[in-house]
Design a protein around this motif. Structure first.
Motif, mmCIF file in Angstrom:
data_model
loop_
_atom_site.group_PDB
_atom_site.id
_atom_site.type_symbol
_atom_site.label_atom_id
_atom_site.label_comp_id
_atom_site.label_asym_id
_atom_site.label_seq_id
_atom_site.Cartn_x
_atom_site.Cartn_y
_atom_site.Cartn_z
ATOM 1 N N ASP A 90 -42.612 -7.435 -27.916
ATOM 2 C CA ASP A 90 -43.425 -8.634 -27.768
ATOM 3 C C ASP A 90 -43.315 -9.223 -26.361
ATOM 4 O O ASP A 90 -42.276 -9.124 -25.707
ATOM 5 C CB ASP A 90 -42.982 -9.692 -28.775
ATOM 6 N N TYR A 92 -44.664 -12.755 -23.868
ATOM 7 C CA TYR A 92 -45.356 -14.025 -23.679
ATOM 8 C C TYR A 92 -46.471 -13.725 -22.685
ATOM 9 O O TYR A 92 -46.242 -13.042 -21.685
ATOM 10 C CB TYR A 92 -44.432 -15.090 -23.112
ATOM 11 N N LYS A 111 -40.401 -10.886 -24.108
ATOM 12 C CA LYS A 111 -39.627 -11.916 -24.812
ATOM 13 C C LYS A 111 -38.124 -11.659 -24.722
ATOM 14 O O LYS A 111 -37.332 -12.567 -24.960
ATOM 15 C CB LYS A 111 -40.078 -12.003 -26.271
ATOM 16 N N GLY A 115 -36.044 -17.104 -22.869
ATOM 17 C CA GLY A 115 -35.943 -17.746 -24.173
ATOM 18 C C GLY A 115 -35.053 -18.974 -24.167
ATOM 19 O O GLY A 115 -34.635 -19.470 -23.109
ATOM 20 N N SER A 143 -41.719 -19.784 -24.347
ATOM 21 C CA SER A 143 -40.459 -19.093 -24.641
ATOM 22 C C SER A 143 -39.393 -20.007 -25.226
ATOM 23 O O SER A 143 -38.392 -19.525 -25.747
ATOM 24 C CB SER A 143 -39.911 -18.449 -23.363
#
Length: 192
Positions: A90, A92, A111, A115, A143
């Motif tokens: 995945d 962003y 990702k 984060g 995030s």
């Protein structure tokens, strides 16, 4: 940063269309010793903000980001403009319109690298209308990381992108702010 202003005046070139060409030392051919000083200056400006990640955008921001991340002793993450096979899982993503290229592209960060718990300093070579920085800020927000601020080497103050970000309460530090340029005379006026 007086050293930067002097380099812009002596090595930069002004072109029609609000273009300031500094590719001889900043974003094509890179003056590494000078860029090391840029990294130190951004560290001085943000040293009390708990930075543990530096974020930039490919390609021109990478060299700057590397010098800044080195000063902070933290990783540099750069947003990619195209998805490649080595971005697994995945990401962003958000669209960004390029002032320089006149196109819109999606930027993305895995990702895995951004984060919660990250305190992010965004850096880039130029700030004009703010499209690239706004895209990077959106990635940070998505995030769950915390944005500590944005650092740009050169801000085109007359295009007001930095003013709009500051009005939103974002800490923006630019090492040189150009108030006006004249492509016919080559004159560059800096904000004090």
């Amino acid at each position: 940063m007086d050293l930067l202003k002097e380099k812009i005046k002596t090595e930069g070139e002004v072109y029609a269309g609000n273009i300031l060409k500094v590719d001889c030392f900043l974003n094509h051919q890179i003056d590494c010793r000078f860029l090391s000083e840029v990294g130190k200056e951004f560290h001085r400006l943000f040293k009390d903000d708990g930075v543990n990640k530096v974020l930039t955008i490919e390609a021109s921001g990478i060299a700057i980001g590397a010098m800044v991340a080195q000063e902070f002793g933290c990783p540099l993450v750069f947003a990619k403009k195209t998805k490649t096979k080595n971005i697994a899982g995945d990401v962003y993503t958000t669209p960004v319109e390029s002032f320089t290229h006149g196109t819109t592209y999606d930027i993305m960060v895995s990702k895995r690298f951004l984060g919660k718990g990250d305190r992010v300093l965004i850096v880039d070579d130029f700030l004009a209308v703010g499209n690239a920085l706004n895209g990077l800020i959106k990635l940070v927000e998505d995030s769950g990381a915390e944005l500590v601020g944005c650092g740009t080497v050169i801000e085109k103050g007359y295009q007001h992108g930095g003013d709009r970000l500051r009005q939103q309460g974002i800490k923006v530090e630019s090492l040189a702010i150009v108030e006006s340029m004249n492509h016919e005379t080559g004159e560059i006026v800096f904000r004090d």
